[in-house]
Design a protein around this motif. Structure first.
Motif, PDB file in Angstrom:
ATOM      1  N   UNK A   1      20.942  41.939  36.094  1.00 43.14           N
ATOM      2  CA  UNK A   1      21.791  40.757  35.917  1.00 43.14           C
ATOM      3  C   UNK A   1      22.799  41.122  34.835  1.00 43.14           C
ATOM      4  N   UNK A   2      23.876  41.805  35.253  1.00 38.43           N
ATOM      5  CA  UNK A   2      24.823  42.370  34.289  1.00 38.43           C
ATOM      6  C   UNK A   2      26.271  42.012  34.617  1.00 38.43           C
ATOM      7  N   UNK A   3      26.487  41.285  35.712  1.00 32.92           N
ATOM      8  CA  UNK A   3      27.832  40.889  36.127  1.00 32.92           C
ATOM      9  C   UNK A   3      28.799  42.077  36.061  1.00 32.92           C
ATOM     10  N   UNK A   4      28.417  43.140  36.747  1.00 32.26           N
ATOM     11  CA  UNK A   4      29.189  44.398  36.704  1.00 32.26           C
ATOM     12  C   UNK A   4      30.629  44.212  37.187  1.00 32.26           C
ATOM     13  N   UNK A   5      30.854  43.269  38.112  1.00 37.48           N
ATOM     14  CA  UNK A   5      32.198  43.045  38.644  1.00 37.48           C
ATOM     15  C   UNK A   5      33.018  42.072  37.788  1.00 37.48           C
ATOM     16  N   UNK A   6      32.409  41.620  36.677  1.00 33.50           N
ATOM     17  CA  UNK A   6      33.090  40.707  35.748  1.00 33.50           C
ATOM     18  C   UNK A   6      33.603  39.447  36.445  1.00 33.50           C
ATOM     19  N   UNK A   7      32.776  38.883  37.316  1.00 31.87           N
ATOM     20  CA  UNK A   7      33.103  37.625  37.999  1.00 31.87           C
ATOM     21  C   UNK A   7      33.113  36.512  36.947  1.00 31.87           C
ATOM     22  N   UNK A   8      34.134  35.650  36.971  1.00 32.58           N
ATOM     23  CA  UNK A   8      34.228  34.592  35.962  1.00 32.58           C
ATOM     24  C   UNK A   8      33.562  33.289  36.422  1.00 32.58           C
ATOM     25  N   UNK A   9      33.709  32.970  37.704  1.00 27.82           N
ATOM     26  CA  UNK A   9      33.146  31.715  38.221  1.00 27.82           C
ATOM     27  C   UNK A   9      32.525  31.961  39.589  1.00 27.82           C
TER      28      UNK A   9
ATOM     29  N   UNK B 150      12.931  41.437  43.505  1.00 34.78           N
ATOM     30  CA  UNK B 150      13.017  42.792  42.955  1.00 34.78           C
ATOM     31  C   UNK B 150      14.193  43.546  43.568  1.00 34.78           C
ATOM     32  N   UNK B 151      14.882  44.317  42.737  1.00 32.07           N
ATOM     33  CA  UNK B 151      16.000  45.135  43.195  1.00 32.07           C
ATOM     34  C   UNK B 151      17.330  44.415  43.314  1.00 32.07           C
ATOM     35  N   UNK B 152      17.353  43.111  43.051  1.00 30.60           N
ATOM     36  CA  UNK B 152      18.608  42.348  43.152  1.00 30.60           C
ATOM     37  C   UNK B 152      19.593  42.807  42.073  1.00 30.60           C
ATOM     38  N   UNK B 153      20.863  42.878  42.447  1.00 29.75           N
ATOM     39  CA  UNK B 153      21.918  43.177  41.474  1.00 29.75           C
ATOM     40  C   UNK B 153      22.902  42.015  41.462  1.00 29.75           C
ATOM     41  N   UNK B 154      23.107  41.422  40.287  1.00 32.64           N
ATOM     42  CA  UNK B 154      24.039  40.290  40.141  1.00 32.64           C
ATOM     43  C   UNK B 154      25.157  40.738  39.199  1.00 32.64           C
TER      44      UNK B 154
END
Length: 446
Positions: free
Chosen positions: A409-417, A442-446
């Motif tokens: 859960x790192x918001x790699x794409x820098x989504x704002x909303x 498990x394994x989810x990327x946010x």
């Protein structure tokens, strides 16, 4: 001197009624308000927002306190009864903290229409109390204030209404309702979030309210904090006779009182104060308590402690973990992980290899038993807490969330909303908020 102080305290204890406004639906704090009223939102690892104004009241010897709310009040009710139900009766058993929920009646079939309307609907109850003043407070502010001095200033200036005022520089002033005062500190004009020339016209000499000349130059504006002292008779007269249709204190009642010639005084509060009505402000206020060497707001002040529910939890257990610049709540189990610049709420369970940075974990309402965990393991379920090798950065994880192994859960794409309620999370102002009781596989990327 001691007798004089005692007299002030005794008078305040007996003659002021505290009224805490729980706020509306808390849409700006959603999803933290999905299953709870705004004042019941957890704060600072062990507390809830409502503990701030209630503790300020108790520390100021104001022990008759009502909390007005109309949304999701079950958890707020439960917390207040457990935290304050039997502990503040004091002199002649007159102290209490009670929730008043919005209700329909034959005379008034509507829910609360605003802050002033909420108080108006319960005036019949408030006027029964033998008090001199009503102290009106907000349930979503973070600050520490001695209301005795506030009330004393109200009496000494013979005011009808006294408004707590925060000194502001020009940059912040455009986001607040500003007040203009005369040379006696009496409010003569209001402006809501002014810009340009209108802003310049609201400059005041804040030395009148006690600010030193140097700071007065830096802070030439004063903003209303949404905290008021009303003389009892004035409140009854305003809401019933003078402005019977007004729904809001800040935009209608206070300016209206000024217009009809009532004495509205400003009272300077020059300390840390934060309105935590948005996800971003809430996140920043929580992480502000990890600041070094001095946090934005300290829970360690012996002279004015912040009270909360006694949960009788065991001490937190930290096993071979690297924890820096963080605050850890009660009853946590933290194993072989890395935690940096984060707030970890009570009963949090963080598994091996996890990395938590710039995050707010709210913890859990209960522990799962070993048998619960065994059943989950056998059926492919995920226990409450943070799974092995999970990486969480700049996020809020609400209570009882189940974060699987290797989740990022790192918001790699820098989504704002983003609104992903079906998937268990929202993103507001770039901050990921995982919903209470959500399951992140498990394994989810946010």
């Amino acid at each position: 001197m001691i007798l004089y102080n005692f007299h002030i305290q005794f008078i305040s204890l007996q003659s002021v009624l505290g009224i805490i406004l729980g706020g509306g639906a808390g849409t700006r704090l959603y999803p933290l308000t999905k299953k709870r009223a705004k004042p019941a939102v957890p704060l600072g690892a062990n507390y809830r927002l409502i503990d701030i104004p209630v503790s300020n009241c108790l520390n100021s010897n104001v022990s008759k306190i009502y909390v007005l709310t109309q949304f999701n009040s079950a958890s707020l009710n439960r917390h207040l009864s457990r935290a304050y139900g039997n502990n503040i009766s004091g002199y002649k058993n007159e102290g209490f903290v009670e929730v008043l929920a919005a209700q329909q009646s034959p005379e008034n079939p509507n829910w609360f229409q605003g802050t002033a309307d909420a108080v108006r609907q319960y005036l019949w109850l408030f006027e029964e109390h033998n008090v001199m003043e009503f102290l009106i407070l907000a349930g979503d502010h973070l600050y520490r204030m001695d209301y005795q001095k506030f009330i004393q200033a109200h009496r000494e200036t013979d005011a009808d209404i006294t408004v707590a005022a925060l000194p502001m520089d020009e940059e912040r002033a455009t986001s607040f309702g500003l007040m203009k005062i005369d040379d006696e500190g009496r409010v003569i004009q209001f402006a809501e979030k002014p810009k340009g020339e209108k802003l310049k016209s609201m400059m005041v000499d804040t030395t009148v309210l006690g600010l030193d000349p140097e700071r007065a130059k830096e802070m030439p504006y004063i903003a209303s904090m949404g905290i008021y002292v009303f003389s009892k008779d004035v409140m009854l007269q305003l809401l019933r006779e003078n402005i019977p249709a007004a729904n809001d204190f800040g935009s209608e009642v206070i300016p209206g009182a000024t217009e009809i010639g009532m004495r509205v005084q400003a009272y300077l509060y020059d300390g840390y104060w934060e309105d935590i009505g948005t996800i971003e402000a809430f996140y920043n206020a929580n992480l502000g308590i990890t600041k070094k060497p001095v946090p934005d707001f300290s829970f360690y002040d012996r002279s004015a402690p912040i009270y909360t529910q006694s949960r009788y939890l065991p001490p937190s257990k930290v096993l071979d973990a690297d924890v820096t610049d963080s605050v850890i709540g009660e009853g946590c189990v933290i194993k072989h992980c890395t935690i940096n610049h984060s707030v970890v709420g009570l009963r949090s369970c963080i598994s091996e290899g996890a990395v938590i940075e710039d995050a707010l974990l709210m913890g859990a309402d209960y522990y799962e038993t070993e048998n619960d965990k065994k059943v989950l393991s056998e059926t492919g379920g995920i226990p409450i807490g943070i799974g092995r090798n999970a990486h969480i950065r700049k996020a809020i994880i609400d209570k009882n969330a189940r974060i699987g192994e290797n989740v990022k859960i790192i918001n790699a794409d820098n989504v704002q909303e983003a609104s992903r309620e079906a998937d268990g999370y929202f993103i507001k102002s770039g901050i990921v908020t995982v919903i209470k009781d959500a399951l992140i596989p498990s394994g989810t990327v946010i």
